[in-house]
Design a protein around this motif. Structure first.
Motif, PDB file in Angstrom:
ATOM      1  N   ARG A 139      32.642   1.777  20.861  1.00 49.47           N
ATOM      2  CA  ARG A 139      32.345   2.664  21.985  1.00 49.47           C
ATOM      3  C   ARG A 139      32.291   4.124  21.516  1.00 49.47           C
ATOM      4  N   ALA A 140      33.254   4.501  20.657  1.00 49.16           N
ATOM      5  CA  ALA A 140      33.262   5.870  20.139  1.00 49.16           C
ATOM      6  C   ALA A 140      32.003   6.149  19.310  1.00 49.16           C
ATOM      7  N   LEU A 141      31.576   5.163  18.524  1.00 48.07           N
ATOM      8  CA  LEU A 141      30.368   5.340  17.721  1.00 48.07           C
ATOM      9  C   LEU A 141      29.123   5.450  18.592  1.00 48.07           C
ATOM     10  N   PHE A 142      29.086   4.695  19.677  1.00 42.46           N
ATOM     11  CA  PHE A 142      27.979   4.838  20.624  1.00 42.46           C
ATOM     12  C   PHE A 142      28.000   6.219  21.274  1.00 42.46           C
ATOM     13  N   ALA A 143      29.195   6.748  21.534  1.00 42.97           N
ATOM     14  CA  ALA A 143      29.295   8.107  22.083  1.00 42.97           C
ATOM     15  C   ALA A 143      28.721   9.127  21.105  1.00 42.97           C
ATOM     16  N   ARG A 144      28.974   8.912  19.815  1.00 39.83           N
ATOM     17  CA  ARG A 144      28.398   9.801  18.801  1.00 39.83           C
ATOM     18  C   ARG A 144      26.871   9.746  18.836  1.00 39.83           C
ATOM     19  N   VAL A 145      26.320   8.541  18.994  1.00 38.89           N
ATOM     20  CA  VAL A 145      24.861   8.409  19.110  1.00 38.89           C
ATOM     21  C   VAL A 145      24.361   9.134  20.358  1.00 38.89           C
ATOM     22  N   LEU A 146      25.080   8.995  21.465  1.00 34.36           N
ATOM     23  CA  LEU A 146      24.691   9.688  22.695  1.00 34.36           C
ATOM     24  C   LEU A 146      24.591  11.194  22.473  1.00 34.36           C
ATOM     25  N   VAL A 147      25.574  11.768  21.778  1.00 34.69           N
ATOM     26  CA  VAL A 147      25.603  13.209  21.537  1.00 34.69           C
ATOM     27  C   VAL A 147      24.413  13.644  20.686  1.00 34.69           C
ATOM     28  N   GLN A 148      23.944  12.769  19.805  1.00 37.19           N
ATOM     29  CA  GLN A 148      22.807  13.134  18.955  1.00 37.19           C
ATOM     30  C   GLN A 148      21.521  13.324  19.750  1.00 37.19           C
ATOM     31  N   ASN A 149      21.419  12.644  20.883  1.00 41.71           N
ATOM     32  CA  ASN A 149      20.260  12.820  21.765  1.00 41.71           C
ATOM     33  C   ASN A 149      18.945  12.579  21.022  1.00 41.71           C
ATOM     34  N   ALA A 150      18.917  11.549  20.162  1.00 38.85           N
ATOM     35  CA  ALA A 150      17.726  11.242  19.370  1.00 38.85           C
ATOM     36  C   ALA A 150      16.749  10.406  20.187  1.00 38.85           C
ATOM     37  N   ASN A 151      15.492  10.394  19.750  1.00 41.19           N
ATOM     38  CA  ASN A 151      14.519   9.547  20.447  1.00 41.19           C
ATOM     39  C   ASN A 151      14.160   8.290  19.665  1.00 41.19           C
ATOM     40  N   LEU A 152      14.732   8.095  18.467  1.00 40.35           N
ATOM     41  CA  LEU A 152      14.681   6.820  17.753  1.00 40.35           C
ATOM     42  C   LEU A 152      16.112   6.454  17.390  1.00 40.35           C
TER      43      LEU A 152
END
Length: 258
Positions: A139-152
């Protein structure tokens, strides 16, 4: 739909031994694709090739110029003993915009808090990452991805060794990204999960066996062919003698595999 990632006769491998052979095709912008196959079939290798950790042995992998990338590796590749808190881990997602030593702004702190809330980790900010369960860490790692706000977004085996509730919550987050027209590729082992939640699938057996509609891709015929390719593979072969075995029609993804 326009291309997000384009594969042109792409071969990837390690120490002169190919692991993914002669992949052609297009990952369309806004698509949600599961990458499936047996252990050692080249799934993680492909993800590393897309993100640029592995350079092609031959061929080409091209990401469109306007694309930003977030990559989540397998948990087994992470050092959980590193002395960091959950908020430190999640805040690493800000580095593409702020740099590793950049000063976090008010909106950055708000983005981290919002991401933690989105994955159900409110109140975990100061928890050491080595105290988290497998599901909490994911879940924490998914939160890190969320913060990146990437489109891929590239996720390598995000559902391994986590509880069913966390799997369901993370699947819903992936669907949210898909609904926001982000392009998402996910390495998945659970084929029933793929059939239920993923519109597209790429079936690998060191090369592309099938790619397209998930239910059609995961037909019994394609799964049998993938197993036969995988079982017949020669680990000591220095190079692929023929690309014909992996040449198919790839409806809906331009040239590639069916």
């Amino acid at each position: 739909m326009p291309a997000c990632v384009t594969f042109e006769d792409l071969t990837l491998g390690y120490n002169s031994h190919p692991a993914v052979h002669h992949l052609n095709g297009v990952v369309q912008k806004g698509s949600l694709t599961a990458v499936v196959g047996a252990n050692g079939s080249g799934k993680s290798t492909l993800m590393k090739g897309i993100v640029g950790i592995l350079k092609p042995m031959s061929g080409r992998c091209a990401i469109s110029a306007d694309i930003t990338v977030a990559y989540l590796p397998q948990q087994s590749e992470l050092d959980r003993t590193f002395p960091a808190r959950v908020i430190d881990l999640v805040s690493l997602g800000l580095w593409p915009r702020r740099g590793l030593l950049g000063r976090h702004r008010k909106e950055d702190r708000a983005a981290v808090a919002e991401a933690l809330s989105a994955v159900g980790l409110e109140g975990f900010e100061t928890r050491a990452i080595d105290t988290l369960s497998g599901g909490q860490l994911q879940r924490a790692l998914f939160a890190r991805v969320l913060v990146q706000n990437a489109n891929l977004i590239l996720l390598d085996e995000p559902f391994n060794a986590i509880d069913a509730k966390t799997v369901a919550d993370l699947v819903e987050l992936i669907k949210r990204w898909h609904g926001e027209d982000r392009t998402v590729l996910v390495v998945v082992h659970d084929l029933d999960l793929v059939r239920e939640h993923f519109p597209h699938a790429l079936l690998l057996a060191r090369g592309p066996v099938a790619w397209g509609n998930a239910r059609k891709t995961l037909s019994s015929e394609n799964l049998l062919r993938a197993r036969q390719f995988h079982e017949a593979w020669d680990e000591d072969a220095p190079w692929c003698g023929s690309r014909d075995v992996y040449r198919h029609d790839h409806a809906g993804h331009r040239q590639g595999v069916a």
